[in-house]
Write an enzyme that holds these catalytic residues in place. Structure first.
Site, PDB file in Angstrom:
ATOM      1  N   TYR A  51      66.029  98.379  60.429  1.00  0.00           N
ATOM      2  CA  TYR A  51      67.141  97.470  60.738  1.00  0.00           C
ATOM      3  C   TYR A  51      68.305  97.631  59.747  1.00  0.00           C
ATOM      4  CZ  TYR A  51      64.954  94.804  64.543  1.00  0.00           C
ATOM      5  OH  TYR A  51      64.425  94.406  65.754  1.00  0.00           O
ATOM      6  N   ASN A 114      62.119  87.096  69.214  1.00  0.00           N
ATOM      7  CA  ASN A 114      62.531  87.400  70.586  1.00  0.00           C
ATOM      8  C   ASN A 114      61.728  88.513  71.255  1.00  0.00           C
ATOM      9  OD1 ASN A 114      63.717  89.506  69.227  1.00  0.00           O
ATOM     10  ND2 ASN A 114      65.828  88.908  69.666  1.00  0.00           N
ATOM     11  N   HIS A 117      62.017  94.687  71.181  1.00  0.00           N
ATOM     12  CA  HIS A 117      63.176  95.474  70.752  1.00  0.00           C
ATOM     13  C   HIS A 117      63.388  96.608  71.740  1.00  0.00           C
ATOM     14  CE1 HIS A 117      65.755  98.184  68.462  1.00  0.00           C
ATOM     15  NE2 HIS A 117      64.905  99.134  68.795  1.00  0.00           N
ATOM     16  N   GLU A 128      65.137 106.391  66.472  1.00  0.00           N
ATOM     17  CA  GLU A 128      63.999 105.464  66.423  1.00  0.00           C
ATOM     18  C   GLU A 128      62.707 106.137  66.902  1.00  0.00           C
ATOM     19  OE1 GLU A 128      66.573 101.303  66.781  1.00  0.00           O
ATOM     20  OE2 GLU A 128      65.445 101.982  68.532  1.00  0.00           O
TER      21      GLU A 128
END
Ligand code: GTP
Ligand code: MG
Length: 146
Positions: A51, A114, A117, A128
């Site tokens: 992040y 949440n 991702h 990623e």
């Protein structure tokens, strides 16, 4: 041309709530093929690297601690327009704004927790995927065994 791969991660809140299966079912029903999958727990350092784009935001430390707080399910997903279509299926970052039928509407409990991702561009997806699956090639098609 838009890529056919994206990276996704079921976050620790959804994993600890036993929602892996339900989320994978939504992903597959939406037409994605799971091309690689791994369950692992990130170190704090790895979370901070993942992040890093948010390093200056006030929520950065809490976000990284949360992502490193328990196991995640990391995946390479395949589909035409994979990045955009997964973002649509995930729903808004803040579940209060997520529309019916999205993963975050169903499983996220707050903007911090949440559930899932998804990469935000083809370039991010490539980096990623490389971060979680260094042996996965974006360039060489797998040949069928038979
Ligand atoms: P990810 O898939 O996790 O990258 O979420 P996203 O792409 O929908 O949002 P973004 O990359 O902008 O932010 C990463 C994560 O930081 C989000 O999933 C949220 O948990 C958190 N976040 C983003 N914006 C805010 C904010 O304004 N407040 C708080 N508390 N958290 C935020
Ligand atoms: Mg993001």
């Amino acid at each position: 041309m838009q890529g056919i791969q994206t990276f996704s991660m079921i976050k620790p809140d959804a994993v600890s709530a036993n929602q892996i299966g339900a989320i994978l079912a939504m992903i597959e029903k939406a037409g994605f093929a799971i091309d690689a999958i791994s369950m692992l727990q990130l170190t704090q350092t790895a979370a901070e690297h993942f992040y890093a784009v948010h390093a200056d935001r006030p929520f950065y430390k809490d976000l990284c601690s949360f992502i490193a707080s328990g196991p995640v399910v990391a995946m390479v997903l395949k589909k035409d327009h994979a990045v955009a279509d997964l973002r649509k299926l995930m729903g808004a970052t803040n579940p209060a704004e997520a529309t019916e039928g999205t993963i975050r509407k169903a499983f996220a409990t707050s903007i911090d927790y949440n559930a899932i991702h998804g990469s935000d561009s083809d370039e991010t997806a490539a980096s990623e995927i490389f971060f979680f699956f260094p042996g996965y090639s974006l360039l060489i098609k797998r040949k069928p065994i038979l």
